[in-house]
Design a protein around this motif. Structure first.
Motif, PDB file in Angstrom:
ATOM      1  N   ARG A 105     -18.105  -5.844 -27.521  1.00 33.85           N
ATOM      2  CA  ARG A 105     -16.799  -5.381 -27.998  1.00 33.85           C
ATOM      3  C   ARG A 105     -16.503  -5.961 -29.377  1.00 33.85           C
ATOM      4  NH1 ARG A 105     -11.048  -6.832 -26.790  1.00 33.85           N
ATOM      5  NH2 ARG A 105      -9.849  -4.898 -26.960  1.00 33.85           N
ATOM      6  N   ASP A 128      -9.698  -7.147 -21.700  1.00 34.74           N
ATOM      7  CA  ASP A 128      -9.146  -6.698 -20.426  1.00 34.74           C
ATOM      8  C   ASP A 128     -10.303  -6.509 -19.437  1.00 34.74           C
ATOM      9  OD1 ASP A 128      -7.522  -5.768 -18.426  1.00 34.74           O
ATOM     10  OD2 ASP A 128      -7.250  -3.773 -19.277  1.00 34.74           O
ATOM     11  N   HIS A 189     -10.825   3.367 -16.661  1.00 32.60           N
ATOM     12  CA  HIS A 189     -10.862   2.048 -16.021  1.00 32.60           C
ATOM     13  C   HIS A 189     -11.170   2.112 -14.533  1.00 32.60           C
ATOM     14  CE1 HIS A 189      -7.104   3.681 -14.647  1.00 32.60           C
ATOM     15  NE2 HIS A 189      -6.942   2.673 -13.827  1.00 32.60           N
ATOM     16  N   ARG A 217     -13.327  -1.117 -15.619  1.00 29.96           N
ATOM     17  CA  ARG A 217     -12.359  -1.496 -16.644  1.00 29.96           C
ATOM     18  C   ARG A 217     -12.941  -2.365 -17.754  1.00 29.96           C
ATOM     19  NH1 ARG A 217      -8.558  -4.468 -13.752  1.00 29.96           N
ATOM     20  NH2 ARG A 217      -9.134  -6.452 -14.712  1.00 29.96           N
ATOM     21  N   SER A 218     -13.853  -3.281 -17.427  1.00 29.03           N
ATOM     22  CA  SER A 218     -14.392  -4.167 -18.456  1.00 29.03           C
ATOM     23  C   SER A 218     -15.177  -3.382 -19.501  1.00 29.03           C
ATOM     24  CB  SER A 218     -15.275  -5.238 -17.816  1.00 29.03           C
ATOM     25  OG  SER A 218     -14.543  -6.002 -16.877  1.00 29.03           O
ATOM     26  N   ASN A 221     -12.835  -1.056 -21.600  1.00 27.75           N
ATOM     27  CA  ASN A 221     -12.194  -1.852 -22.635  1.00 27.75           C
ATOM     28  C   ASN A 221     -13.053  -1.870 -23.905  1.00 27.75           C
ATOM     29  OD1 ASN A 221     -11.313  -5.317 -23.146  1.00 27.75           O
ATOM     30  ND2 ASN A 221     -10.071  -3.539 -23.621  1.00 27.75           N
ATOM     31  N   THR A 225     -12.227   0.122 -27.836  1.00 28.60           N
ATOM     32  CA  THR A 225     -12.084  -0.830 -28.943  1.00 28.60           C
ATOM     33  C   THR A 225     -11.418  -0.152 -30.149  1.00 28.60           C
ATOM     34  OG1 THR A 225     -14.131  -1.951 -28.243  1.00 28.60           O
ATOM     35  CG2 THR A 225     -13.380  -2.358 -30.488  1.00 28.60           C
ATOM     36  N   ARG A 228      -5.516  -1.256 -26.658  1.00 31.10           N
ATOM     37  CA  ARG A 228      -5.113  -1.729 -25.334  1.00 31.10           C
ATOM     38  C   ARG A 228      -5.143  -0.588 -24.323  1.00 31.10           C
ATOM     39  NH1 ARG A 228       0.673  -3.611 -25.583  1.00 31.10           N
ATOM     40  NH2 ARG A 228       0.342  -4.001 -23.357  1.00 31.10           N
ATOM     41  N   ARG A 229      -5.433  -0.974 -23.087  1.00 29.81           N
ATOM     42  CA  ARG A 229      -5.361  -0.087 -21.923  1.00 29.81           C
ATOM     43  C   ARG A 229      -6.415   1.018 -21.964  1.00 29.81           C
ATOM     44  NH1 ARG A 229      -1.065  -1.578 -18.618  1.00 29.81           N
ATOM     45  NH2 ARG A 229       0.651  -2.683 -19.632  1.00 29.81           N
ATOM     46  N   HIS A 230      -6.238   2.015 -21.094  1.00 25.20           N
ATOM     47  CA  HIS A 230      -7.315   2.943 -20.779  1.00 25.20           C
ATOM     48  C   HIS A 230      -6.734   4.323 -20.449  1.00 25.20           C
ATOM     49  CE1 HIS A 230      -9.354  -0.975 -19.877  1.00 25.20           C
ATOM     50  NE2 HIS A 230      -8.156  -1.252 -19.407  1.00 25.20           N
ATOM     51  N   GLY A 237      -5.231   3.011 -26.174  1.00 27.56           N
ATOM     52  CA  GLY A 237      -6.490   3.050 -25.446  1.00 27.56           C
ATOM     53  C   GLY A 237      -6.598   4.229 -24.501  1.00 27.56           C
ATOM     54  N   SER A 392      -2.350  -6.626 -20.218  1.00 26.82           N
ATOM     55  CA  SER A 392      -3.199  -5.462 -20.394  1.00 26.82           C
ATOM     56  C   SER A 392      -2.603  -4.255 -19.714  1.00 26.82           C
ATOM     57  CB  SER A 392      -4.589  -5.736 -19.835  1.00 26.82           C
ATOM     58  OG  SER A 392      -4.533  -5.989 -18.460  1.00 26.82           O
TER      59      SER A 392
END
Length: 392
Positions: A105, A128, A189, A217-218, A221, A225, A228-230, A237, A392
């Protein structure tokens, strides 16, 4: 076919097994596949959905009269879970992700800054995901494999888009064809920080037909890049995706040029109408049609600006947002509103809600007016306090 298309091939219902649509995310759940108005079940032998969609698209294009314009909507389901890709494509990425999501990341963030995709002032949002170094060797191997398969899915889609481009070039139609490529949302996520397994009864290696897994989720994330968030949320994000436009015959910008002009999926229809000369109808089957609310993006393709800053709204499962010019109002479901200056802070780290109370109140009222007009679901009162900026 009842949505205005002359030809159709593909999935009618949700996510699917890329190799065998009879194996779904739950036992007994049937996925519906169709060719034109007829339900079909693709042959399992040598079937891979991303390839099959492209095969059918090329067949349709080659059968289309060369002197007539066409509109092709090629909606790949890749790289949506389940994680499935041809073995030869997975092998290209088998060792690519062994360093884990934290290292990759940071590397991706630096590369994006160097390419000019993100501004130096946009900080990398807090991680996150889980601590890669605290995972066991077996867990790291499994998770590196999941991301390798995800990358292979994107690779295969890219290869198939190349097949489409080559076919248009061979037909002498590439330069005068407007190609738009975009994603519908940010990285997903679902499945938790280490990904999930929708079908634990399927024991195959991740990527194979007898598996049904997500990357989690990892890794999403990393995909999102520096935001934030998904997918699912209305933070950047979840909703910020690129739009790539290719139209050499009408382009007035340098190849590969970037623009920070704000666009939305509602702009695709008016853009295509303007490009083709089609008129947006006022009624259909005797019923009045609500006017579209998008803008044509053709001026952007010519290197111009769209003009006055616009106001856009979002709502998805209680997650909500509004953007007016550089300002964005956003909240997670059952949480307090946050306020960000996206020109200075696209990563949504410095919440300005407390320092701009009047702006916050005006934008909240405008979002509520929009929500009532379009029927967006109201947020139930929860009494949840404002979250810190590192949440997050």
């Amino acid at each position: 076919m009842d949505r205005g298309f002359h030809r159709y091939y593909g999935l009618i219902s949700g996510a699917m097994n890329y190799f065998d649509i009879t194996q779904s995310k739950r036992r007994g759940l049937e996925r519906v596949f169709a060719r034109d108005a007829e339900r079909v079940t693709p042959a399992k032998k040598e079937f891979y959905a991303t390839d099959a969609f492209t095969d059918e698209a090329l067949t349709m294009l080659r059968a289309h009269p060369a002197d007539r314009p066409f509109f092709l909507y090629l909606a790949f389901n890749a790289p949506h879970w389940p994680l499935h890709a041809p073995p030869e494509t997975i092998r290209k990425y088998e060792n690519r992700y062994a360093d884990g999501w934290s290292v990759l990341r940071r590397q991706r963030y630096q590369r994006m800054r160097q390419m000019g995709v993100v501004r130096d002032s946009w900080k990398l949002s807090p991680a996150d995901g889980e601590d890669w170094d605290r995972l066991s060797d077996v867990q790291r191997q499994d998770l590196a494999r999941r991301m390798a398969v995800y990358a292979a899915m994107v690779d295969r889609m890219d290869w198939n888009i190349g097949r489409l481009v080559a076919s248009l070039r061979e037909a002498g139609q590439l330069d005068n064809t407007l190609i738009l490529f975009l994603s519908d949302n940010g990285g997903c996520h679902e499945g938790g920080p280490r990904g999930g397994d929708m079908r634990p009864d399927l024991k195959g290696l991740t990527g194979a037909v007898d598996s049904y897994r997500t990357y989690g989720r990892s890794w999403s994330n990393v995909s999102n890049t520096p935001f934030r968030r998904h997918k699912h949320w209305a933070h950047e994000g979840g909703i910020a995706t690129p739009l790539i436009a290719h139209w050499p015959a009408r382009r007035r910008t340098a190849p590969g040029a970037l623009t920070d002009e704000v666009g939305h999926v509602i702009d695709i229809l008016p853009t295509l109408c303007a490009a083709s000369g089609a008129a947006y109808p006022s009624q259909f089957a005797g019923e009045m049609i609500r006017p579209h609310e998008g803008r044509s993006l053709l001026p952007v393709f010519a290197g111009k600006r769209l003009g006055q800053p616009r106001t856009l709204f979002w709502e998805h499962m209680g997650n909500a947002a509004m953007r007016r010019g550089r300002w964005k109002l956003v909240r997670a479901a059952r949480s307090s509103w946050e306020l960000y200056d996206l020109v200075a802070d696209r990563s949504e780290i410095d919440d300005l809600a407390d320092s701009h109370p009047a702006r916050l109140e005006r934008m909240q009222a405008d979002w509520q007016t929009w929500a009532v007009r379009v029927g967006a679901r109201p947020q139930k009162s929860s009494g949840v306090k404002r979250r810190s900026n590192t949440d997050s």
